[in-house]
Design an enzyme around this catalytic site. Structure first.
Site, PDB file in Angstrom:
ATOM      1  N   ASN A 172       4.452   6.469   4.730  1.00 19.94           N
ATOM      2  CA  ASN A 172       4.364   6.951   6.106  1.00 19.94           C
ATOM      3  C   ASN A 172       4.887   5.992   7.166  1.00 19.94           C
ATOM      4  OD1 ASN A 172       2.971   9.342   5.218  1.00 19.94           O
ATOM      5  ND2 ASN A 172       1.129   8.077   4.982  1.00 19.94           N
ATOM      6  N   PRO A 206       0.842  -1.210   0.000  1.00 20.29           N
ATOM      7  CA  PRO A 206       0.000   0.000   0.000  1.00 20.29           C
ATOM      8  C   PRO A 206       0.869   1.250   0.000  1.00 20.29           C
ATOM      9  CG  PRO A 206      -0.749  -1.580   1.657  1.00 20.29           C
ATOM     10  CD  PRO A 206       0.574  -2.079   1.159  1.00 20.29           C
ATOM     11  N   ILE A 207       0.471   2.232  -0.785  1.00 22.83           N
ATOM     12  CA  ILE A 207       1.264   3.450  -0.922  1.00 22.83           C
ATOM     13  C   ILE A 207       1.342   4.205   0.395  1.00 22.83           C
ATOM     14  CG2 ILE A 207      -0.676   4.868  -1.635  1.00 22.83           C
ATOM     15  CD1 ILE A 207       2.895   4.992  -3.082  1.00 22.83           C
ATOM     16  N   CYS A 208       0.296   4.081   1.235  1.00 18.47           N
ATOM     17  CA  CYS A 208       0.332   4.789   2.515  1.00 18.47           C
ATOM     18  C   CYS A 208       1.395   4.190   3.435  1.00 18.47           C
ATOM     19  CB  CYS A 208      -1.039   4.757   3.186  1.00 18.47           C
ATOM     20  SG  CYS A 208      -1.698   3.111   3.452  1.00 18.47           S
ATOM     21  N   THR A 209       1.561   2.886   3.381  1.00 20.73           N
ATOM     22  CA  THR A 209       2.597   2.229   4.193  1.00 20.73           C
ATOM     23  C   THR A 209       3.968   2.637   3.706  1.00 20.73           C
ATOM     24  OG1 THR A 209       1.170   0.323   4.602  1.00 20.73           O
ATOM     25  CG2 THR A 209       3.535   0.007   4.914  1.00 20.73           C
TER      26      THR A 209
END
Length: 417
Positions: A205, A199-202
């Site tokens: 961030n 996931p791009i959020c992982t």
């Protein structure tokens, strides 16, 4: 210079003695067997080719055809021993064929620089069996389906056994597929998960793995720093930049394990090849070829797994044929969908399902076209269906036929809600 006559003598010694698994009525083969070995056409393709080609040539097979679409890279030289530094940039199939023929007298190897999909069924019909060491799931699915489709129940010669080998680091597998008799490659597709994506959020961030840091450097930092430059995965300077940036980010988040080798693997979506694993799996494949050709021992039934990461472990088992296999089965496969899904949602789930694994599917029922990827006019005409509820287009229990440009067969699903 080796001579195939020497290996014929060795082969006769091996085959003239009964082994622990031979039948009680075993008799030593006659001269016709060795004549048959020398005239039997064998086909091989893929990344295990150096080991397989050498083994076949030294096992008495003298008419071998090989296909490979790759050219030689510097990174191949540490384990693909038929190549030298002067060969970098040349087609693998051509160089490998010339190397073996120059050192094993009496062997004829016919190379082809291209894809296995470039050849038709008439080409594959000439061989006694096919050995594959391909590094692509799509290519394996294609050759598997092609050999299954070739089988004519009225012509036993149309059945071409498929010997398949593959490696991932210190792990590997070999298997023997008798088209329409044993389980085929498609039957076991759910054993091979889809490529892992983060996931791009992982990535952006909360990275936890070294792969997260490398992906961050690839998909976020490179476009930010070099907005007008495309990343070249084969450029050592580009890979070095990704490695250094990923390493610094890993230090910031106290994550270990970011190495140059792992960076290459993530950037190129590859798992490093290990020479010893390639040798073990290739030996297993060629052993099956010799057993098929000579009946000197029972052949594999039908799957062997190997793990060399912690000592040496191997396990054989029989993978069962699936009645709902889209290639060798006779039944449509059940697929459970949610009533609130749109047709677009349904397609997204198909692309993420291990047992289907499509990329650009076109869908039809017996009555109508649901969504067609090609040609552009029909794609535009069927595009509005993507926003419609699936249960408005397909009744529960109805069959949906799915085709994909990368596969020579259609998948039939019986949709239930």
């Amino acid at each position: 210079m080796f001579d195939t006559n020497i290996y014929s003598v060795v082969l006769k010694r091996i085959l003239s003695r009964a082994g622990p698994f031979t039948d009680d009525d075993f008799t030593a083969p006659g001269a016709d067997l060795y004549q048959r070995l020398s005239t039997m056409k064998i086909f091989g393709a893929g990344g295990l080719g150096c080991e397989i080609l050498k083994n076949l040539a030294l096992s008495g097979f003298t008419d071998i055809h090989v296909i490979d679409m790759d050219t030689i890279d510097v990174s191949n030289l540490n384990r693909q021993f038929l190549f030298r530094h002067a060969d970098v940039g040349k087609p693998k199939a051509l160089v490998a064929a010339e190397f073996v023929m120059a050192r094993v007298r009496g062997v004829k190897i016919t190379p082809f620089f291209g894809k296995i999909q470039d050849k038709d069924e008439n080409y594959y019909m000439q061989f006694a069996f096919v050995i594959c060491g391909l590094d692509s799931v799509e290519a394996r699915r294609w050759i598997n389906a092609t050999l299954v489709n070739m089988v004519d129940q009225n012509n036993p010669e149309s059945l071409k056994p498929l010997i398949d080998g593959g490696t991932e680091g210190f792990k590997g597998q070999s298997r023997l597929i008798l088209p329409t008799i044993t389980s085929c490659y498609e039957c076991s597709l759910d054993m091979f998960g889809k490529e892992k994506q983060f996931p791009i959020c992982t990535i952006a961030n909360t990275p936890r793995l070294p792969e997260h840091c490398i992906e961050w450097a690839l998909v976020i930092e490179w476009p930010r720093v070099f907005p007008d430059k495309t990343l070249d995965n084969d450029d050592p300077e580009h890979i070095q930049w990704i490695y250094q940036v990923a390493f610094q980010r890993a230090q910031t988040f106290k994550i270990g394990g970011v190495t140059h080798s792992l960076t290459q693997g993530v950037a190129k979506h590859i798992i490093p090849a290990i020479a010893s694993t390639n040798a073990v799996i290739s030996a297993s494949c060629c052993s099956e070829a010799l057993k098929l050709a000579t009946s000197c021992n029972p052949f594999l039934s039908n799957y062997m797994m190997y793990n060399g990461s912690d000592s040496v472990y191997s396990y054989t088992f029989e993978h069962q044929r699936k009645e709902d296999c889209p290639v060798c089965g006779m039944l449509a496969r059940d697929f459970h969908a949610e009533p609130e899904w749109t047709l677009g949602d349904f397609i997204d789930h198909l692309n993420d399902t291990d047992t289907v694994q499509t990329k650009k599917p076109s869908l039809r029922t017996a009555e109508k076209s649901l969504y067609l990827q090609f040609p552009p006019q029909l794609e535009e005409a069927t595009r509005p269906n993507l926003q419609k509820k699936l249960n408005e287009l397909v009744a529960s229990g109805q069959e949906v036929s799915i085709t994909d440009p990368g596969l020579p067969f259609s998948v039939k699903l019986r949709v239930y809600y």
